[in-house]
Design an enzyme around this catalytic site. Structure first.
Site, PDB file in Angstrom:
ATOM      1  N   THR A 124      38.885  46.795  42.966  1.00 30.25           N
ATOM      2  CA  THR A 124      40.044  46.819  43.955  1.00 30.25           C
ATOM      3  C   THR A 124      40.113  48.399  44.038  1.00 30.25           C
ATOM      4  OG1 THR A 124      40.898  44.943  42.675  1.00 30.25           O
ATOM      5  CG2 THR A 124      42.583  46.565  43.354  1.00 30.25           C
ATOM      6  N   ASP A 156      41.625  34.676  41.177  1.00 30.89           N
ATOM      7  CA  ASP A 156      42.791  35.020  40.650  1.00 30.89           C
ATOM      8  C   ASP A 156      43.916  33.867  40.111  1.00 30.89           C
ATOM      9  OD1 ASP A 156      41.934  37.605  40.170  1.00 30.89           O
ATOM     10  OD2 ASP A 156      43.171  38.488  41.570  1.00 30.89           O
TER      11      ASP A 156
HETATM   12  N1  GLY Z   1      41.976  40.952  42.179  1.00 28.17           N
HETATM   13  C1  GLY Z   1      42.734  41.671  41.136  1.00 28.17           C
HETATM   14  C2  GLY Z   1      44.016  41.869  41.295  1.00 28.17           C
HETATM   15  O1  GLY Z   1      44.821  41.296  42.126  1.00 28.17           O
HETATM   16  O2  GLY Z   1      44.897  42.315  40.358  1.00 28.17           O
END
Ligand code: GLY
Length: 563
Positions: free
Chosen positions: A366, A408
């Site tokens: 990220t 996620d």
């Molecule tokens: N994919 C990492 C987050 O959304 O926290």
């Protein structure tokens, strides 16, 4: 009145107005994870853009030069503060395709098939970043979207040089990238990790960005690019439809707000868990005189706050458009007092003694950017494509690298996990639903000091922002927030992760004696931070020394605005 006194009268009338005028920063600042992205933001500020235009420019440039972290095939949360005081979170999180269902990543025996939600077209949610960039430019920016996207389009065409960090990320995902011919030709060199300094050019991505620049969100979500995206995803085993793209909507949400010893916190709202968990931890810690405690006691109490907030995260949090989240209760000081009552100062609380909830699994690639302009507008934004290089799949003819954000979601809610725990129904897959995130872009404010903070790092994001926030509260500057050694606990697994230099030997021994199981972690996170001290008229910025980013503080040359 004598003409002699007129200037004095004018001054007397103006003084109260001047005293009440909102202070303005003496300089602008940008911190991002890549020097070329920071430069893109600077270019747009110097072209007369505001912080929102610059945030669009930095986000789009990161999508090009940091393809392992974020992209227009991904999503994110942009926390905006306008100089007039309006604050909003632009939620550009990906959504599950309409054909998705709860058991999408289970085999016939009901077992999770991890690769399916990590690699390839089936792992991809419907991207939100293109819509978010168009929305921010249109509603908050001063320049045309095409101007703010210009640096990214140029970077995609001209290319950028491969760094050592790029090489590490590409090596990690090389097998998956090689499964996608378009990804391999975009990001590898003859199937191998490209040499240092090799130029990565992305001509098809430049064309897609141009469609976005010229037509706004429709350039991505409708028409030729959309048709290619749907056809390419479906040909690769994915489930996107034209309706998925045409119906994607950015959502403007109220950020979550809290207080910690006179400090105001404004942070990402659900579908991020970040703001709620951050404020819950701070509420627990507010009951202790942290600054007066021995460092090992301070660490223990912080870890116990982390453990409890992450348990609640696993049980209660998900997409607020699909589940009811007890936000008021979780953020209530009395709830924090209840949590504190279960904390022993001399002993760890085993996670197994807390009410059960599911274990958290989350990708950790990220990126983050923080931007301040000289009018007093600012942005803290965290963007993601999930694992390094996302799903490692590029849709032919578009240059778009797909996210694997579907990972996620809780792949198997309601079924006991490896720890025998049940939970995560709040974050089960449903068509059109946003997957829970840990991204925690935040604003901090205390005694006229304003902090913009955030970092990548998957499930560790929230505890990194917590540690940075405590440094801010102690009066330290952004260099300290981004560089301090880090530690982390997330309820399950019941382990205290720490960077090697976060704990000395005595502290490690003492924490072990108190019942903690320690694990040394490689350096993690890539925090990008800005401080505006509106009382002293100072601006500072810092980029995490663990990454390759760049922070700049500068006075843009004013250029007449156009739109
Ligand atoms: N994919 C990492 C987050 O959304 O926290």
């Amino acid at each position: 009145m004598s003409p002699l006194y007129r200037p004095l009268l004018l001054l007397a009338l103006l003084l109260p107005l001047l005293a009440n005028a909102a202070p303005q920063p003496p300089a602008a600042a940008i911190a991002s994870a890549h020097p070329l992205a920071t430069a893109a933001g600077r270019e747009v500020l110097e072209a007369g853009g505001n912080a929102f235009d610059a945030a669009v420019a930095v986000s789009a440039a990161l999508a090009v030069v940091e393809p392992y972290s974020s992209g227009i095939g991904g999503g994110g949360f942009w926390l905006l503060h306008r100089a007039d005081g309006r604050e909003v979170m632009v939620d550009g999180r990906e959504v599950a395709p309409l054909a998705a269902h709860r058991d999408l990543y289970l085999d016939e025996q009901g077992a999770v098939i991890p690769a399916r939600s990590m690699d390839g077209a089936l792992a991809a949610g419907i991207p939100g970043e293109p819509a978010a960039l168009a929305h921010i430019a249109q509603r908050y920016g001063r320049l045309p979207l095409a101007r703010s996207l210009a640096p990214a389009i140029r970077l995609a065409r001209v290319g950028f040089p491969v760094s050592a960090y790029y090489q590490r990320m590409a090596e990690l995902r090389r097998p998956a990238l090689n499964a996608s011919p378009a990804a391999a030709s975009q990001f590898l060199a003859d199937g191998a990790v490209p040499p240092l300094g090799h130029t990565i050019r992305q001509a098809e991505l430049a064309t897609t960005l141009e469609a976005l620049a010229q037509q706004g969100a429709d350039g991505f979500y409708r028409g030729e690019i959309a048709e290619r995206l749907v056809a390419g995803v479906r040909a690769a085993g994915g489930i996107w439809s034209a309706d998925d793209l045409a119906h994607y909507q950015v959502v403007e949400r109220e950020p979550v707000r809290g207080n910690y010893r006179g400090m105001k916190i404004v942070a990402a709202a659900p579908p991020s868990s970040g703001g709620i968990a951050l404020i819950e931890m701070l509420n627990v810690l507010a009951g202790y005189p942290l600054e007066q405690l021995d460092p090992v006691d301070r660490i223990q109490l912080s870890v116990e706050a982390m453990r409890r907030a992450y348990r609640d995260r696993a049980e209660y949090l998900g997409d607020p458009d699909f589940v009811t989240i007890p936000t008021e209760r979780l953020l209530h000081p009395l709830y924090a007092a209840g949590l504190r009552a279960s904390i022993r100062r001399d002993q760890a609380t085993p996670s197994a003694l807390l009410p059960p909830a599911a274990e958290l699994t989350e990708g950790d690639h990220t990126t983050h950017l923080s931007v301040l302009d000289t009018e007093g507008n600012y942005v803290s934004a965290t963007l993601s494509i999930n694992y390094p290089f996302g799903a490692a799949w590029v849709v032919p003819g578009t240059g778009v690298l797909l996210n694997d954000e579907m990972d996620d979601f809780a792949a198997k809610p309601g079924v006991p996990n490896a720890y025998g725990l049940v939970g995560a129904a709040a974050n089960e897959i449903a068509p059109g639903k946003r997957m829970l995130s840990s991204m925690t872009p935040a604003f901090l404010e205390q005694d006229g000091r304003i902090g913009l903070i955030g970092t990548p790092g998957g499930s560790r994001i929230i505890t990194m922002v917590l540690l940075g926030t405590l440094e801010f509260a102690a009066g330290h500057g952004p260099q300290q927030w981004v560089s301090q050694p880090r530690y982390h606990h997330q309820y399950l697994p019941d382990l205290l992760f720490h960077e090697a230099d976060a704990l000395n030997e005595t502290q490690r021994d003492e924490l072990t004696l108190r019942g903690y199981t320690l694990r040394t972690a490689d350096p993690y996170g890539n925090m990008q931070a800005v401080l505006w001290d509106s009382v002293r008229g100072r601006v500072e910025a810092a980029s995490d020394p663990r990454g390759e980013g760049e922070a700049v503080v500068f006075v843009p040359q004013p250029v007449p605005a156009t739109k």
